[in-house]
Design a protein around this motif. Structure first.
Motif, mmCIF file in Angstrom:
data_model
loop_
_atom_site.group_PDB
_atom_site.id
_atom_site.type_symbol
_atom_site.label_atom_id
_atom_site.label_comp_id
_atom_site.label_asym_id
_atom_site.label_seq_id
_atom_site.Cartn_x
_atom_site.Cartn_y
_atom_site.Cartn_z
ATOM 1 N N SER A 36 -47.012 65.514 -10.124
ATOM 2 C CA SER A 36 -46.928 67.143 -10.245
ATOM 3 C C SER A 36 -45.231 67.991 -10.200
ATOM 4 O O SER A 36 -44.709 67.513 -9.047
ATOM 5 C CB SER A 36 -47.311 67.711 -8.574
ATOM 6 O OG SER A 36 -47.477 68.759 -8.397
ATOM 7 N N THR A 37 -44.691 68.648 -10.787
ATOM 8 C CA THR A 37 -43.743 68.643 -11.350
ATOM 9 C C THR A 37 -43.689 69.835 -9.677
ATOM 10 O O THR A 37 -42.369 69.355 -9.362
ATOM 11 C CB THR A 37 -43.563 70.088 -12.076
ATOM 12 O OG1 THR A 37 -43.643 68.606 -12.846
ATOM 13 C CG2 THR A 37 -42.216 70.276 -12.752
ATOM 14 N N LEU A 80 -31.061 63.051 -15.834
ATOM 15 C CA LEU A 80 -30.770 63.587 -14.385
ATOM 16 C C LEU A 80 -28.287 64.011 -15.247
ATOM 17 O O LEU A 80 -27.941 64.958 -14.093
ATOM 18 C CB LEU A 80 -29.851 62.112 -14.057
ATOM 19 C CG LEU A 80 -31.192 61.771 -13.183
ATOM 20 C CD1 LEU A 80 -31.388 60.655 -12.763
ATOM 21 C CD2 LEU A 80 -31.759 63.214 -12.448
ATOM 22 N N ALA A 81 -28.586 63.515 -16.029
ATOM 23 C CA ALA A 81 -26.402 63.496 -16.344
ATOM 24 C C ALA A 81 -26.856 65.009 -17.354
ATOM 25 O O ALA A 81 -26.317 65.751 -16.758
ATOM 26 C CB ALA A 81 -26.727 62.732 -17.108
ATOM 27 N N ASP A 82 -28.372 65.225 -17.570
ATOM 28 C CA ASP A 82 -28.048 66.444 -18.558
ATOM 29 C C ASP A 82 -28.289 67.127 -17.134
ATOM 30 O O ASP A 82 -27.799 68.713 -17.932
ATOM 31 C CB ASP A 82 -28.954 66.476 -19.178
ATOM 32 C CG ASP A 82 -28.688 65.932 -21.327
ATOM 33 O OD1 ASP A 82 -27.389 65.762 -21.294
ATOM 34 O OD2 ASP A 82 -29.621 65.329 -21.602
ATOM 35 N N SER A 83 -28.929 67.325 -16.126
ATOM 36 C CA SER A 83 -29.321 67.933 -14.964
ATOM 37 C C SER A 83 -28.601 68.939 -14.395
ATOM 38 O O SER A 83 -28.140 70.041 -14.131
ATOM 39 C CB SER A 83 -30.100 67.063 -14.507
ATOM 40 O OG SER A 83 -28.919 66.772 -12.966
ATOM 41 N N GLY A 84 -26.435 68.821 -14.422
ATOM 42 C CA GLY A 84 -25.329 68.506 -13.586
ATOM 43 C C GLY A 84 -25.649 68.697 -12.761
ATOM 44 O O GLY A 84 -24.970 69.052 -11.421
ATOM 45 N N ARG A 93 -40.079 63.009 -17.001
ATOM 46 C CA ARG A 93 -40.036 64.651 -17.405
ATOM 47 C C ARG A 93 -40.402 65.496 -16.653
ATOM 48 O O ARG A 93 -40.006 66.711 -15.594
ATOM 49 C CB ARG A 93 -41.349 65.382 -18.234
ATOM 50 C CG ARG A 93 -40.600 64.557 -19.806
ATOM 51 C CD ARG A 93 -41.865 64.940 -21.428
ATOM 52 N NE ARG A 93 -43.198 64.474 -20.520
ATOM 53 C CZ ARG A 93 -44.193 63.518 -21.329
ATOM 54 N NH1 ARG A 93 -43.266 62.621 -22.974
ATOM 55 N NH2 ARG A 93 -45.185 63.026 -21.071
ATOM 56 N N ASN A 94 -41.606 65.071 -15.710
ATOM 57 C CA ASN A 94 -41.314 65.987 -14.020
ATOM 58 C C ASN A 94 -40.279 66.119 -13.553
ATOM 59 O O ASN A 94 -40.067 67.141 -12.330
ATOM 60 C CB ASN A 94 -43.133 65.561 -13.202
ATOM 61 C CG ASN A 94 -44.231 65.460 -13.954
ATOM 62 O OD1 ASN A 94 -44.316 66.152 -14.942
ATOM 63 N ND2 ASN A 94 -44.901 64.875 -14.203
ATOM 64 N N ILE A 95 -39.857 64.667 -13.410
ATOM 65 C CA ILE A 95 -38.716 64.321 -12.001
ATOM 66 C C ILE A 95 -37.495 64.896 -12.454
ATOM 67 O O ILE A 95 -37.288 65.904 -12.339
ATOM 68 C CB ILE A 95 -38.291 63.263 -11.974
ATOM 69 C CG1 ILE A 95 -39.094 62.456 -10.909
ATOM 70 C CG2 ILE A 95 -36.655 62.695 -11.144
ATOM 71 C CD1 ILE A 95 -39.034 60.467 -11.093
ATOM 72 N N VAL A 96 -37.233 64.910 -13.412
ATOM 73 C CA VAL A 96 -35.637 66.544 -14.456
ATOM 74 C C VAL A 96 -35.916 67.549 -14.392
ATOM 75 O O VAL A 96 -35.366 68.161 -13.216
ATOM 76 C CB VAL A 96 -35.895 65.492 -16.241
ATOM 77 C CG1 VAL A 96 -34.982 66.053 -16.306
ATOM 78 C CG2 VAL A 96 -34.756 63.968 -16.058
ATOM 79 N N ALA A 97 -38.022 67.769 -14.281
ATOM 80 C CA ALA A 97 -38.213 69.221 -14.276
ATOM 81 C C ALA A 97 -37.371 69.521 -12.776
ATOM 82 O O ALA A 97 -37.255 70.802 -12.457
ATOM 83 C CB ALA A 97 -39.256 69.610 -14.730
ATOM 84 N N ALA A 98 -38.301 68.576 -11.909
ATOM 85 C CA ALA A 98 -38.397 69.002 -10.587
ATOM 86 C C ALA A 98 -36.860 69.615 -9.955
ATOM 87 O O ALA A 98 -36.072 70.283 -9.203
ATOM 88 C CB ALA A 98 -39.062 68.544 -9.591
ATOM 89 N N VAL A 99 -35.755 68.336 -10.628
ATOM 90 C CA VAL A 99 -33.932 67.772 -10.238
ATOM 91 C C VAL A 99 -33.413 69.583 -10.486
ATOM 92 O O VAL A 99 -33.028 69.870 -9.644
ATOM 93 C CB VAL A 99 -33.893 66.941 -10.753
ATOM 94 C CG1 VAL A 99 -31.970 66.703 -10.449
ATOM 95 C CG2 VAL A 99 -33.727 65.751 -10.111
ATOM 96 N N ARG A 100 -33.996 69.624 -12.294
ATOM 97 C CA ARG A 100 -33.630 71.095 -12.630
ATOM 98 C C ARG A 100 -33.700 72.204 -11.662
ATOM 99 O O ARG A 100 -32.821 73.216 -11.554
ATOM 100 C CB ARG A 100 -33.835 71.113 -14.263
ATOM 101 C CG ARG A 100 -33.487 69.793 -15.346
ATOM 102 C CD ARG A 100 -33.536 70.606 -16.423
ATOM 103 N NE ARG A 100 -32.645 69.100 -17.347
ATOM 104 C CZ ARG A 100 -31.790 69.731 -18.032
ATOM 105 N NH1 ARG A 100 -31.047 70.729 -18.016
ATOM 106 N NH2 ARG A 100 -31.254 68.487 -18.733
ATOM 107 N N ALA A 101 -35.168 72.075 -11.298
ATOM 108 C CA ALA A 101 -35.496 73.713 -10.502
ATOM 109 C C ALA A 101 -34.677 73.100 -8.820
ATOM 110 O O ALA A 101 -34.467 74.668 -8.345
ATOM 111 C CB ALA A 101 -37.237 73.767 -10.509
ATOM 112 N N ALA A 102 -34.901 72.348 -8.234
ATOM 113 C CA ALA A 102 -34.345 72.020 -7.034
ATOM 114 C C ALA A 102 -33.449 72.447 -6.585
ATOM 115 O O ALA A 102 -33.423 72.567 -5.879
ATOM 116 C CB ALA A 102 -35.417 71.253 -5.756
ATOM 117 N N ARG A 103 -32.392 71.379 -7.224
ATOM 118 C CA ARG A 103 -31.790 71.333 -6.944
ATOM 119 C C ARG A 103 -30.465 70.463 -6.054
ATOM 120 O O ARG A 103 -29.414 71.148 -5.082
ATOM 121 C CB ARG A 103 -30.134 72.375 -7.044
ATOM 122 C CG ARG A 103 -30.437 73.536 -8.536
ATOM 123 C CD ARG A 103 -30.428 73.222 -9.949
ATOM 124 N NE ARG A 103 -28.637 72.513 -9.937
ATOM 125 C CZ ARG A 103 -28.460 72.020 -11.702
ATOM 126 N NH1 ARG A 103 -29.415 72.126 -12.270
ATOM 127 N NH2 ARG A 103 -27.085 72.114 -11.490
#
Length: 279
Positions: free
Chosen positions: A50-51, A117-121, A81-91
């Motif tokens: 669950s993202t 993760l690298a692309d998330s900043g 995909r869910n992890i990366v989306a969550a990292v991008r959104a939650a920072r």
């Protein structure tokens, strides 16, 4: 603010929870069972499927520890995909990902998550162990050691490996949450690397008996572990060992080691056995 730990009741996450709690840091334990109690941590039911749940868990976190479970490659790709989306959104302030010994440089899910993760900043580091000493606690290994004085494992007898324990990973995770200056890949494992004979010698010293190393085939291991993790994942693991046995070694490199970057020396096999009170 808190430190969010995936698989907090499992073999990899539990030592991280314990290390952070012992240091007096606030911990959020992510589990699939909201009713489980985790010492020193607040429990939150959230999984990789669950993202939205991940985003809520990661938001405002000082750090997040991630490792991918043993399942199908397709399922792991969904989790990534869910992890990366969550990292991008939650920072979250920091993410530490352990590859759990999964192959890198092959375009698999470990590479996919590292790239995401690298692309998330977001500030992050990637822990890259080779093989876990805890694998040697499996019944087909330990029972044979105790009954026959033989340590069976699906690696070549002459293959040097930089073994690490889950306790070593926890030490590295805790350090990396504080060391935002350390980024990229951090290899965790014994150096110099050791062979099967070295493992057997350490087991023999611990148990006070003669122990010899016995190479077995990846297929033999697959048969032993399939009842516990399923036929598909067991076949994937066997394939990993078959590929590993074609390499000249599975040693970490000193340049990006925990020894150099974090001043952490992983346990010897004997130290690990003492620390986990192996009997």
């Amino acid at each position: 603010m808190t430190y969010v730990i995936h698989g907090a009741t499992g073999a990899q996450g539990a030592p991280v929870v314990a290390a952070l709690a012992a240091a007096g840091k606030p911990v959020t334990a992510l589990t699939r069972n909201p009713d489980v109690a985790v010492a020193g941590a607040r429990v939150v039911a959230a999984g990789y499927s669950s993202t939205q749940a991940l985003t809520e868990a990661y938001r405002g976190a000082d750090g997040v520890f991630i490792h991918l479970p043993i399942t199908s490659e397709e399922q792991r790709q969904t989790y990534v995909r869910n992890i990366v989306a969550a990292v991008r959104a939650a920072r979250p302030a920091r993410v530490v990902f352990s590859t759990s010994g999964m192959p890198t440089g092959t375009g698999g899910t470990a590479d996919l998550l590292t790239s995401g993760l690298a692309d998330s900043g977001v500030s992050h580091a990637v822990i890259e162990p080779t093989l876990y000493l805890e694998n040697l606690l499996m019944p087909y290994v330990m029972d044979t050691v105790r009954e026959r004085g033989v340590l069976p494992y699906p690696i070549r007898a002459d293959l040097p490996i930089s073994w690490a324990s889950h306790l070593d990973i926890a030490d590295a995770v805790a350090a990396l949450f504080d060391r935002h200056d350390v980024t990229g890949v951090v290899s965790v494992g014994q150096y110099p690397a050791i062979t099967g004979a070295d493992l057997a010698q350490a087991f023999g010293a611990h148990f006070g008996k003669n122990v010899v190393f016995e190479p077995i085939t990846p297929e033999q291991m697959q048969t032993s572990i399939a009842p516990a993790i399923g036929e598909g994942p067991a076949a994937d693991v066997a394939g990993m060992y078959a590929a590993m046995n074609t390499l000249p070694d599975r040693s970490i490199t000193p340049e990006n080691s925990a020894q150099k970057l974090l001043d952490i020396t992983p346990r010897t096999t004997g130290q690990w056995m003492t620390d986990i009170r192996c009997e």
